[in-house]
Write a protein that holds these residues in place. Structure first.
Motif: not given
Length: 378
Positions: A97-99, A200-204, A207-208
């Motif tokens: 579910n990448c943003y 930055h990875y967490g922004r894109l 959480p899973e």
């Protein structure tokens, strides 16, 4: 203000996309960005602070300087030859579910599809007749394609076209799966790391998804023996000189055989649908720096680059790229593989436009070649 008198470079540029007034003050003590580019050519690496300085403070003349150097390096190792890869986008399903991606599982407007084995083999047959000697199987992380199914497809393709290289780009799997694919005959694996910065990875990503697992996958692929490719989007939301520096440091550490970068292009049906696209000139500059750093790396002029600018592919090659990837997918599904808006899938980006592509490359002094184009560096 000198570097010694200022806050750390990281803290100054952290909240700037690529440049700003604070950065300009910092650069008053830097005599020449070209010196840093020269150092990169010689050492094939830079420190974190050097990367941040370069990526924040370069000027047009520095970008041109880097492009000339990158073109000269590419010419030394590859001449005027451009390797072609036949791209087969075989599934439009993805569990993630990448943003930023139009294939994300929560996008109910996405047109999902899966190619049959017969359709995949037909794509390869068409590509082989056109002169392609590398096929790239690319798709979302589709659980329907189990390890056994992927292994079977690999063996079918390699059995019929043993002189061709097969590249997989199907996301994160476990090491045992990668080993199975390698033993079945797959030669290369592309897995874009997307960003080398944990925050930055967490922004894109949701959480899973794990920053550490993505890096572990790339390490495993290289250990197994794949010609391994990573890469990132240029100008993705939240990206700045600091995060880009982490990308370059990660590439320095991994030493991949292939690197795929392109400008971020938003998809209207994602959380980032209203974000601005990545910078065209910055993408070209980064292509040049990657060529200077990784002399013999396989470096595509990506579809995204051609999407954001009508001559983007040619400009990418003149910036140091040496690979193009026309689309071999069936015409009926090309527009369905919509990872971002307005993605090129017809004309010169498609295999049917190969003659036009060859003509356009000849106009800038290059030619496509019908060979596998394996990585041959040290």
């Amino acid at each position: 203000m000198t570097i010694e008198d200022s806050r750390s470079v990281d803290s100054i540029v952290h909240d700037n996309r690529f440049a700003g007034e604070a950065c300009n003050l910092l650069f008053s003590g830097i005599s020449d960005m070209k010196q840093i580019i020269d150092r990169l050519e010689k050492a094939e690496c830079l420190t974190r602070d050097e990367w941040i300085l370069l990526l924040s403070g370069y000027r047009d003349e520095d970008r041109v300087y880097a492009a000339e150097k990158a073109r000269r390096i590419a010419g030394h190792y590859f001449g005027n030859r451009i390797f072609i890869r036949g791209l087969i986008e075989f599934t439009g399903f993805c569990k993630n579910n990448c943003y930023y991606c139009g294939l994300r599982r929560e996008n109910e407007k996405a047109q999902r599809y899966r190619l049959t084995e017969e359709e995949i083999l037909s794509c390869c047959e068409q590509g082989y007749k056109l002169g392609f000697r590398t096929f790239v199987l690319q798709g979302g992380e589709d659980a329907w394609y189990t390890d056994a199914r992927i292994e079977h497809i690999i063996r079918l393709i390699k059995g019929r076209w043993p002189d061709c290289a097969l590249t997989l780009s199907i996301g994160e799997r476990e090491e045992a799966s990668y080993r199975l694919f390698y033993e079945a005959g797959a030669d290369r694996y592309l897995l874009r790391h997307e960003t080398g910065d944990r925050a930055h990875y967490g922004r894109l990503h949701p959480p899973e998804m794990s920053f550490d697992h993505r890096k572990d996958c790339l390490r495993a692929l290289k250990k197994i023996g794949f010609q391994t490719g990573c890469g990132f989007m240029v100008g993705s939301p939240g990206q700045c000189a600091q995060t880009l520096a982490e990308d370059m440091l990660w590439i320095q550490e991994l030493r991949p055989h292939m690197i795929g970068i392109g400008p971020f292009i938003p998809h209207q049906d994602t959380p980032f649908g209203q974000e601005r696209a990545g910078d065209y000139q910055m993408t070209l500059f980064l292509l040049s720096l990657l060529r200077i750093m990784g002399k013999q790396v396989l470096l595509p002029a990506t579809t995204a680059l051609g999407t954001i600018h009508p001559e983007g592919r040619e400009a990418g090659i003149l910036a140091g790229a040496n690979v193009v990837m026309p689309n071999l997918s069936p015409v009926s599904v090309r527009r369905k593989y919509a990872i971002y808006d307005h993605k090129l899938c017809m004309d010169a980006e498609a295999a049917e436009g190969l003659a036009d592509l060859e003509k356009r490359l000849r106009q800038i002094g290059y030619e496509t070649v019908s060979e596998r184009g394996d990585w041959k560096g040290r």
